[in-house]
Design a protein around this motif. Structure first.
Motif, PDB file in Angstrom:
ATOM      1  N   ARG A 145      12.682  -2.322  11.902  1.00 49.77           N
ATOM      2  CA  ARG A 145      13.295  -3.053  13.049  1.00 49.77           C
ATOM      3  C   ARG A 145      13.232  -2.428  14.473  1.00 49.77           C
ATOM      4  NH1 ARG A 145      18.199  -2.611  14.959  1.00 49.77           N
ATOM      5  NH2 ARG A 145      18.808  -1.720  12.966  1.00 49.77           N
ATOM      6  N   GLU A 146      13.546  -1.095  14.526  1.00 50.00           N
ATOM      7  CA  GLU A 146      13.663  -0.616  15.635  1.00 50.00           C
ATOM      8  C   GLU A 146      12.112  -0.293  16.433  1.00 50.00           C
ATOM      9  OE1 GLU A 146      16.006   0.490  17.411  1.00 50.00           O
ATOM     10  OE2 GLU A 146      17.652  -0.087  16.230  1.00 50.00           O
ATOM     11  N   LEU A 147      11.251   0.168  15.419  1.00 49.74           N
ATOM     12  CA  LEU A 147       9.820   0.186  16.017  1.00 49.74           C
ATOM     13  C   LEU A 147       9.360  -1.320  16.417  1.00 49.74           C
ATOM     14  CD1 LEU A 147       7.220   1.721  16.400  1.00 49.74           C
ATOM     15  CD2 LEU A 147       6.850   1.446  14.009  1.00 49.74           C
ATOM     16  N   ALA A 148       9.585  -2.515  15.692  1.00 54.15           N
ATOM     17  CA  ALA A 148       9.207  -3.680  16.179  1.00 54.15           C
ATOM     18  C   ALA A 148      10.037  -3.976  17.829  1.00 54.15           C
ATOM     19  CB  ALA A 148       9.503  -4.568  15.268  1.00 54.15           C
ATOM     20  N   GLU A 149      10.967  -3.650  17.827  1.00 53.94           N
ATOM     21  CA  GLU A 149      11.747  -4.104  18.966  1.00 53.94           C
ATOM     22  C   GLU A 149      11.221  -3.422  20.556  1.00 53.94           C
ATOM     23  OE1 GLU A 149      15.884  -2.766  18.705  1.00 53.94           O
ATOM     24  OE2 GLU A 149      16.366  -4.461  17.355  1.00 53.94           O
ATOM     25  N   GLU A 150      10.311  -2.204  19.946  1.00 56.00           N
ATOM     26  CA  GLU A 150       9.801  -1.501  21.063  1.00 56.00           C
ATOM     27  C   GLU A 150       8.255  -1.701  21.329  1.00 56.00           C
ATOM     28  OE1 GLU A 150      12.315  -0.436  23.144  1.00 56.00           O
ATOM     29  OE2 GLU A 150      13.468   0.005  21.678  1.00 56.00           O
ATOM     30  N   ASP A 202      36.906  10.961   6.640  1.00 50.99           N
ATOM     31  CA  ASP A 202      36.615  10.785   7.957  1.00 50.99           C
ATOM     32  C   ASP A 202      35.159  10.175   8.242  1.00 50.99           C
ATOM     33  OD1 ASP A 202      38.590  12.470   8.771  1.00 50.99           O
ATOM     34  OD2 ASP A 202      37.565  14.312   8.351  1.00 50.99           O
ATOM     35  N   PRO A 203      35.392   9.118   9.354  1.00 51.57           N
ATOM     36  CA  PRO A 203      34.107   8.370   9.354  1.00 51.57           C
ATOM     37  C   PRO A 203      32.788   9.119   9.843  1.00 51.57           C
ATOM     38  CG  PRO A 203      35.480   8.178  11.244  1.00 51.57           C
ATOM     39  CD  PRO A 203      36.379   9.028  10.118  1.00 51.57           C
ATOM     40  N   ILE A 204      31.626   8.699   9.248  1.00 50.39           N
ATOM     41  CA  ILE A 204      30.529   8.862   9.617  1.00 50.39           C
ATOM     42  C   ILE A 204      29.304   8.156   9.727  1.00 50.39           C
ATOM     43  CG2 ILE A 204      29.749   9.462   7.246  1.00 50.39           C
ATOM     44  CD1 ILE A 204      28.272  12.124   8.012  1.00 50.39           C
ATOM     45  N   ALA A 205      28.281   8.125  10.647  1.00 45.26           N
ATOM     46  CA  ALA A 205      27.518   6.988  11.035  1.00 45.26           C
ATOM     47  C   ALA A 205      26.056   7.376  10.587  1.00 45.26           C
ATOM     48  CB  ALA A 205      27.714   6.438  12.415  1.00 45.26           C
ATOM     49  N   VAL A 206      25.325   6.455  10.339  1.00 46.45           N
ATOM     50  CA  VAL A 206      24.019   6.625   9.833  1.00 46.45           C
ATOM     51  C   VAL A 206      22.809   5.632  10.894  1.00 46.45           C
ATOM     52  CG1 VAL A 206      22.248   6.342   8.133  1.00 46.45           C
ATOM     53  CG2 VAL A 206      24.263   6.883   7.727  1.00 46.45           C
ATOM     54  N   THR A 207      22.230   6.773  11.589  1.00 44.24           N
ATOM     55  CA  THR A 207      21.001   6.143  12.394  1.00 44.24           C
ATOM     56  C   THR A 207      19.679   6.189  11.774  1.00 44.24           C
ATOM     57  OG1 THR A 207      20.858   8.002  13.877  1.00 44.24           O
ATOM     58  CG2 THR A 207      22.524   6.421  14.471  1.00 44.24           C
ATOM     59  N   VAL A 208      18.590   5.816  12.485  1.00 45.20           N
ATOM     60  CA  VAL A 208      17.059   5.808  12.132  1.00 45.20           C
ATOM     61  C   VAL A 208      16.814   6.332  13.588  1.00 45.20           C
ATOM     62  CG1 VAL A 208      17.086   4.793  10.053  1.00 45.20           C
ATOM     63  CG2 VAL A 208      16.648   3.633  12.272  1.00 45.20           C
ATOM     64  N   ASP A 209      15.740   7.301  13.559  1.00 48.54           N
ATOM     65  CA  ASP A 209      14.877   7.493  14.910  1.00 48.54           C
ATOM     66  C   ASP A 209      13.416   7.544  14.195  1.00 48.54           C
ATOM     67  OD1 ASP A 209      16.642   8.042  17.017  1.00 48.54           O
ATOM     68  OD2 ASP A 209      17.434   9.714  15.433  1.00 48.54           O
ATOM     69  N   VAL A 210      12.616   6.914  15.245  1.00 50.86           N
ATOM     70  CA  VAL A 210      11.023   7.092  14.809  1.00 50.86           C
ATOM     71  C   VAL A 210      10.238   7.604  15.632  1.00 50.86           C
ATOM     72  CG1 VAL A 210       9.401   5.198  14.336  1.00 50.86           C
ATOM     73  CG2 VAL A 210      11.634   4.552  14.046  1.00 50.86           C
ATOM     74  N   VAL A 211       9.431   8.514  14.987  1.00 52.23           N
ATOM     75  CA  VAL A 211       8.404   9.285  15.960  1.00 52.23           C
ATOM     76  C   VAL A 211       7.114   8.378  15.467  1.00 52.23           C
ATOM     77  CG1 VAL A 211       6.925  11.736  15.937  1.00 52.23           C
ATOM     78  CG2 VAL A 211       9.272  11.508  15.470  1.00 52.23           C
ATOM     79  N   ALA A 212       6.856   7.629  16.437  1.00 54.95           N
ATOM     80  CA  ALA A 212       5.564   6.572  16.361  1.00 54.95           C
ATOM     81  C   ALA A 212       4.701   7.176  17.289  1.00 54.95           C
ATOM     82  CB  ALA A 212       5.905   5.185  17.001  1.00 54.95           C
ATOM     83  N   LEU A 213       3.351   7.245  16.452  1.00 50.90           N
ATOM     84  CA  LEU A 213       1.994   7.813  17.008  1.00 50.90           C
ATOM     85  C   LEU A 213       0.876   7.080  17.203  1.00 50.90           C
ATOM     86  CD1 LEU A 213       2.147  11.388  15.203  1.00 50.90           C
ATOM     87  CD2 LEU A 213       3.199  10.863  17.583  1.00 50.90           C
ATOM     88  N   THR A 214       0.197   7.007  17.923  1.00 55.98           N
ATOM     89  CA  THR A 214      -1.026   6.128  18.058  1.00 55.98           C
ATOM     90  C   THR A 214      -2.234   6.860  19.020  1.00 55.98           C
ATOM     91  OG1 THR A 214      -2.005   3.861  18.177  1.00 55.98           O
ATOM     92  CG2 THR A 214      -0.446   4.607  20.038  1.00 55.98           C
ATOM     93  N   LEU A 215      -3.461   6.459  18.837  1.00 56.01           N
ATOM     94  CA  LEU A 215      -4.424   7.051  19.589  1.00 56.01           C
ATOM     95  C   LEU A 215      -4.363   5.965  21.027  1.00 56.01           C
ATOM     96  CD1 LEU A 215      -7.198   8.493  17.420  1.00 56.01           C
ATOM     97  CD2 LEU A 215      -5.164   9.503  18.689  1.00 56.01           C
TER      98      LEU A 215
END
Length: 287
Positions: free
Chosen positions: A74-79, A20-33
């Motif tokens: 890459r995802e962090l750079a895009e935002e 059965d197909p399964i996909a992989v993603t990344v999510d980023v908790v990006a923190l700064t002050l």
């Protein structure tokens, strides 16, 4: 038949569609002050599922073309507009955890490998190609229960949600529900950040190359959400071998009270803090 020949024969006949197909993603908790307060990067989804909802930045891993860390960068750079190919400058990026409940994504079984990122002075957010908006949101306002103005569910330029500061005495500003299981991922990311600065020197990653002890204390206060005694904090920091080292220089300006200019420090070579700097609420339980 030689082992290599058996391997080649097996791979030639292997059919990945048997599973059965399964996909992989990344999510980023990006923190700064920002303006002395801890902020997290959120994006407003521009397409289904959860179109129009706010979420952590993330996306699918490009199969056969990038690692998990490369996908997160890459995802962090895009935002943020940072250069992923240049290592995102001084951004600290680490794996946070894996989230794989079959029902977490309505499209299919999607496993997300979440990452935690933090750095000083991250640039203003900008929406990537698949997002309708992006913004740095004050963590203090991310409390459950409050919903934004349905006519304009966007944070303002200061990263505050419409109506968040109304409601009279006792009103607690809170943010909207996040898409998928991102509220739980965000909570895990905040817990990780608050714990790691207890026993590692990663609080310095929120600062520039040189900083004062007062600026370092401000990081701890922002991340922990607690007020710390200035003198005690100063003594604790300097008592930890390798935590910080003096640059020999002083700050450009003196204190607001007219005292001498504060000494400047840089991150030392310690990888772990011993003794650890415990949060005020944990110090009582340890004693």
């Amino acid at each position: 038949m030689a082992p290599q020949q058996e391997e080649d024969r097996f791979l030639a006949a292997y059919d990945p569609r048997a599973f059965d197909p399964i996909a992989v993603t990344v999510d980023v908790v990006a923190l700064t002050l920002r303006e002395g307060a801890l902020h997290v990067l959120l994006v407003r989804r521009g397409a289904p599922p959860f179109e129009g909802a706010w979420a952590l930045p993330g996306g699918f891993v490009r199969a056969g073309r990038e690692s998990l860390g490369e996908a997160a960068a890459r995802e962090l750079a895009e935002e943020t507009g940072l250069d992923a190919a240049d290592g995102l400058g001084r951004v600290h990026l680490e794996q946070l955890g894996s989230y794989g409940r079959p029902e977490r994504d309505p499209r299919m079984h999607v496993v997300s490998v979440a990452h935690l990122a933090f750095a000083p002075d991250l640039p203003d957010a900008k929406a990537g190609s698949d997002a309708a908006a992006a913004a740095w949101i004050s963590v203090a306002e991310l409390e459950p229960g409050w919903q934004p103005d349905a006519a304009d569910p966007r944070p303002n330029e200061q990263g505050r949600w419409p109506g968040a500061h109304g409601g009279g005495p006792g009103h607690r500003p809170v943010a909207p529900e996040l898409a998928f299981d991102h509220a739980g991922i965000l909570a895990d990311g905040l817990d990780r950040a608050r714990s790691k600065i207890e026993y590692t020197p990663l609080a310095t990653a929120f600062l520039g190359e040189e900083f004062t002890i007062s600026e370092l204390r401000a990081v701890y206060e922002a991340v922990w959400g607690a007020t710390l005694h200035a003198g005690n904090f100063h003594r604790k920091v300097l008592s930890v071998p390798g935590f910080v080292e003096s640059t020999g220089g002083t700050a450009t300006h003196g204190s607001v009270r007219g005292g001498p200019r504060a000494r400047l420090y840089r991150a030392g070579d310690a990888r772990l803090l011993h003794p650890a700097l415990l949060r005020p609420d944990r110090e009582e339980t340890v004693r």
